[in-house]
Structure formats: structure tokens, C-alpha cells
Design an enzyme around this catalytic site. Structure first.
Site, PDB file in Angstrom:
ATOM      1  N   GLU A  92      -6.739   4.302   8.139  1.00 19.91           N
ATOM      2  CA  GLU A  92      -6.533   5.739   7.868  1.00 19.91           C
ATOM      3  C   GLU A  92      -7.791   6.338   7.241  1.00 19.91           C
ATOM      4  OE1 GLU A  92      -2.857   5.471   5.652  1.00 19.91           O
ATOM      5  OE2 GLU A  92      -1.821   4.881   7.490  1.00 19.91           O
ATOM      6  N   GLY A 139       2.349   1.874  10.855  1.00 18.73           N
ATOM      7  CA  GLY A 139       3.284   2.994  10.734  1.00 18.73           C
ATOM      8  C   GLY A 139       3.959   3.375  12.041  1.00 18.73           C
ATOM      9  N   HIS A 182      -9.486   0.782   5.192  1.00 19.20           N
ATOM     10  CA  HIS A 182      -8.184   0.990   5.845  1.00 19.20           C
ATOM     11  C   HIS A 182      -8.379   1.910   7.045  1.00 19.20           C
ATOM     12  CE1 HIS A 182      -4.067   2.273   6.524  1.00 19.20           C
ATOM     13  NE2 HIS A 182      -3.695   1.190   5.864  1.00 19.20           N
ATOM     14  N   GLY A 213       2.852  -1.356   4.301  1.00 20.14           N
ATOM     15  CA  GLY A 213       2.856   0.080   4.037  1.00 20.14           C
ATOM     16  C   GLY A 213       4.262   0.570   3.769  1.00 20.14           C
ATOM     17  N   GLY A 214       4.898   1.154   4.795  1.00 21.39           N
ATOM     18  CA  GLY A 214       6.216   1.775   4.648  1.00 21.39           C
ATOM     19  C   GLY A 214       7.237   0.926   3.903  1.00 21.39           C
ATOM     20  N   GLU A 268      -5.142  -5.635  10.525  1.00 18.88           N
ATOM     21  CA  GLU A 268      -4.180  -4.542  10.713  1.00 18.88           C
ATOM     22  C   GLU A 268      -4.459  -3.854  12.043  1.00 18.88           C
ATOM     23  OE1 GLU A 268      -2.405  -3.241   6.744  1.00 18.88           O
ATOM     24  OE2 GLU A 268      -4.087  -1.949   7.134  1.00 18.88           O
ATOM     25  N   SER A 302       3.519  -2.466  10.372  1.00 27.21           N
ATOM     26  CA  SER A 302       4.971  -2.443  10.555  1.00 27.21           C
ATOM     27  C   SER A 302       5.637  -3.780  10.204  1.00 27.21           C
ATOM     28  CB  SER A 302       5.321  -2.007  11.983  1.00 27.21           C
ATOM     29  OG  SER A 302       4.838  -0.690  12.209  1.00 27.21           O
ATOM     30  N   ASN A 312       0.869  -1.184   0.000  1.00 36.05           N
ATOM     31  CA  ASN A 312       0.000   0.000   0.000  1.00 36.05           C
ATOM     32  C   ASN A 312       0.905   1.231   0.000  1.00 36.05           C
ATOM     33  OD1 ASN A 312      -1.823   2.027   0.474  1.00 36.05           O
ATOM     34  ND2 ASN A 312      -2.384   1.349   2.546  1.00 36.05           N
ATOM     35  N   TRP A 313       0.998   1.871  -1.167  1.00 32.63           N
ATOM     36  CA  TRP A 313       1.940   2.987  -1.304  1.00 32.63           C
ATOM     37  C   TRP A 313       1.383   4.284  -0.713  1.00 32.63           C
ATOM     38  CZ3 TRP A 313       3.821   2.275  -7.113  1.00 32.63           C
ATOM     39  CH2 TRP A 313       4.495   1.054  -7.220  1.00 32.63           C
ATOM     40  N   LYS A 314       0.113   4.274  -0.340  1.00 29.62           N
ATOM     41  CA  LYS A 314      -0.518   5.469   0.266  1.00 29.62           C
ATOM     42  C   LYS A 314      -0.267   6.694  -0.625  1.00 29.62           C
ATOM     43  CE  LYS A 314       0.069   3.260   4.682  1.00 29.62           C
ATOM     44  NZ  LYS A 314       0.027   3.368   6.125  1.00 29.62           N
TER      45      LYS A 314
HETATM   46  C1  PEP Z   1      -0.810  -0.121   6.184  1.00 33.45           C
HETATM   47  O1  PEP Z   1      -0.973   1.097   6.211  1.00 33.45           O
HETATM   48  O2  PEP Z   1      -1.640  -0.867   5.654  1.00 33.45           O
HETATM   49  C2  PEP Z   1       0.393  -0.640   6.823  1.00 33.45           C
HETATM   50  C3  PEP Z   1       0.435  -1.905   7.123  1.00 33.45           C
HETATM   51  O3  PEP Z   1       1.399   0.281   7.076  1.00 33.45           O
HETATM   52  P1  PEP Z   1       2.847  -0.022   7.723  1.00 33.45           P
HETATM   53  O4  PEP Z   1       3.364  -1.277   7.093  1.00 33.45           O
HETATM   54  O5  PEP Z   1       3.650   1.175   7.362  1.00 33.45           O
HETATM   55  O6  PEP Z   1       2.620  -0.178   9.181  1.00 33.45           O
END
Ligand code: PEP
Length: 256
Positions: free
Chosen positions: A101, A177, A99, A238-239, A171, A217, A9-11
Site C-alpha cells: 500500500e 485485502g 508494504h 491485516g483485516g 505478501e 487474506s 497490521n492494523w493500518k
Molecule cells: C497486509 O496488508 O499486510 C495484509 C496481509 O492484509 P490482509 O490480511 O487484510 O490481506
């Protein structure tokens, strides 16, 4: 045996040029990996880049594109919004729904999430439904209730036949994050619970083949341990999905 998936997920990161470069780097690396153990690899760039990223990956059927969000209506006067049909027409096959967010920063409500799931399923795409408890819910031992509530409301009035293309991502909000990760035991326990909750709406066979991803994470250092859990079918990243080498090392962790 269930197939695994690693989705990035590149956001709201990467411009057009950077998105194409990242997708191409991942495609080239994936093409060197053994096809039989390869998880499904899904990339979720920002809306304007769905089509070019989809074109970049087109030659490889193991790679697919996801939208990060969609609107619940089919079409109409919703300035700035993007429908499921528009997403489908770019070549994307997956849509991330619910999600944390979107829920927290944009006030996405459960009723809307339910409509979106139905819309995505009706279009023949795969919804990746995100569920997960907040930190206070875990501290107060309400994490199972919170996740059951999210699953039940998101899937309300969906028949087992409708749900064939569903994917669930667990999640925990406190892990997204933040650098905090659910332990393998916490992830496994919740994934079993998610499978049991879905079983009540469907049946054993369906629940056993349902793909349940872990997100929060997840990175090259912890992915192998998380993915070794019998009910963790890969990850929503994500990151660590913004760097080709890290993302590919997470893909490799799903091949062990
Ligand atoms: C996400 O936003 O779906 C996610 C898992 O982010 P991160 O890996 O950065 O925690």
C-alpha cells in the site's frame, strides 16, 4: 528450529481507546497460551498509538509493537513524517517497510526502501520487509523475478552482519485485502525462493534462520494450512488482526 511470528497490521483503523482495548484483549488471551510454543506476537497500530499500545503490552515480553512505516531521514524539516528514532523511543521494536500500500498509494520507491531498511537496522530495530508480486506479474509467470528484484534492491549494499535483524514478509499484492489467498504450495514455493535469494547475499546458516512470514487474506480458516508449510514462519495479518478472537485463533494456528 526457527521461531514463528504472527504480526497484526492494523493500518488506519482503531482510535486510541479501541487500540488499547484490542491490545489488552490480545495480551490477556496470549497470557493463557503455553509460553514454549507461542510465536512472537507483534501489533502494528497507527503512529499516535505506538506508545500507549506499547505500554499496554509492556508486562509481556512475548508481545511487541511495530510501526507501519517510517521516514528515511534521521530528522529534519519533513512535516508530518516520523523517524526511526522517534519510533524506537515509543518502545516499538519492529518497523514494517515497503508494504504494497505504501508502494502503490504513496509512491514509495525502492531506493527509499533501501535507505529505510538501513536506518531501521542501524537503530537496532527489526525491519519487516514486505515483498510480493502483482496479479499481472503472477499471470505472466514473472512472480519470482518481481520478488527477486524487490529483495535485491531493498537490501542493496547491506552486509550479512547488517541483516541480522531482518524479517521478510511475502505478501502477494493480489491477495492483500481481497479474500484471495496464495495456496499453501504457492506460499511454500515462494518462501523457499526468498530464502535462496537471501542465501546468495549471506550464507546457508543465515538464510536458514531468516524468518519469512506470509501475508494476504490470512484468516482463522486458512492460517493452519499456510503455517504448516516448512518455510512459512507465521504471518503478517491485516483485516483479521482487527478482531481479537480471530487474531488469537491465528496465533494458535502458529502453535500447531
Ligand atoms: C497486509 O496488508 O499486510 C495484509 C496481509 O492484509 P490482509 O490480511 O487484510 O490481506
Amino acid at each position: 528450529m526457527r521461531k514463528k511470528m504472527v504480526a497484526g497490521n492494523w493500518k488506519m483503523n482503531k482510535n486510541l481507546h479501541e487500540s488499547i482495548l484490542l491490545a489488552d484483549d490480545i495480551r490477556q488471551a496470549v497470557e493463557t497460551l503455553s509460553a514454549d510454543r507461542l510465536p512472537a506476537v507483534v501489533l502494528a497500530p497507527a503512529f499516535p498509538f505506538l506508545y500507549p499500545v506499547s505500554q499496554t503490552l509492556r508486562a509481556n515480553s512475548q508481545l511487541a509493537v511495530a510501526a507501519q512505516y517510517c521516514h528515511a531521514a534521521r530528522s529534519g524539516a519533513f512535516t508530518g513524517e516520523v523517524s526511526v528514532e522517534m519510533i524506537r523511543s515509543t518502545g516499538a521494536r519492529y518497523v514494517i517497510i515497503g508494504h504494497s500500500e505504501r508502494r502503490m498509494l504513496f509512491g514509495e520507491k525502492e531506493e527509499e526502501i533501501n535507505k529505510k531498511i538501513k536506518m531501521v537496522l542501524e537503530a537496532g530495530l527489526h525491519p519487516v520487509l514486505c515483498v510480493g508480486e502483482k496479479l499481472e506479474e503472477r499471470k505472466e509467470n514473472r512472480h519470482f523475478d518481481a520478488v527477486a528484484h524487490q529483495l535485491n534492491s531493498a537490501l542493496e549494499n547491506c552486509s550479512p552482519a547488517d541483516l541480522q535483524h531482518l524479517i521478510v514478509a511475502y505478501e502477494p499484492v493480489w491477495a492483500i485485502g481481497t479474500g484471495l489467498t496464495a495456496s499453501a504450495a504457492q506460499a511454500q514455493e515462494m518462501h523457499v525462493f526468498i530464502r535462496q535469494t537471501i542465501k546468495q547475499k549471506t550464507d546457508d546458516a543465515f538464510a536458514n534462520q531468516l524468518m519469512v512470514l506470509y501475508g494476504g487474506s490470512c484468516n482463522p480458516s486458512n492460517a493452519a494450512e499456510l503455517f504448516a508449510c516448512p518455510d512459512v514462519d507465521g504471518g503478517l495479518i491485516g483485516g483479521a488482526s482487527l478482531n481479537a478472537a480471530d487474531f488469537v485463533s491465528i496465533i494458535k494456528a502458529a502453535m500447531k
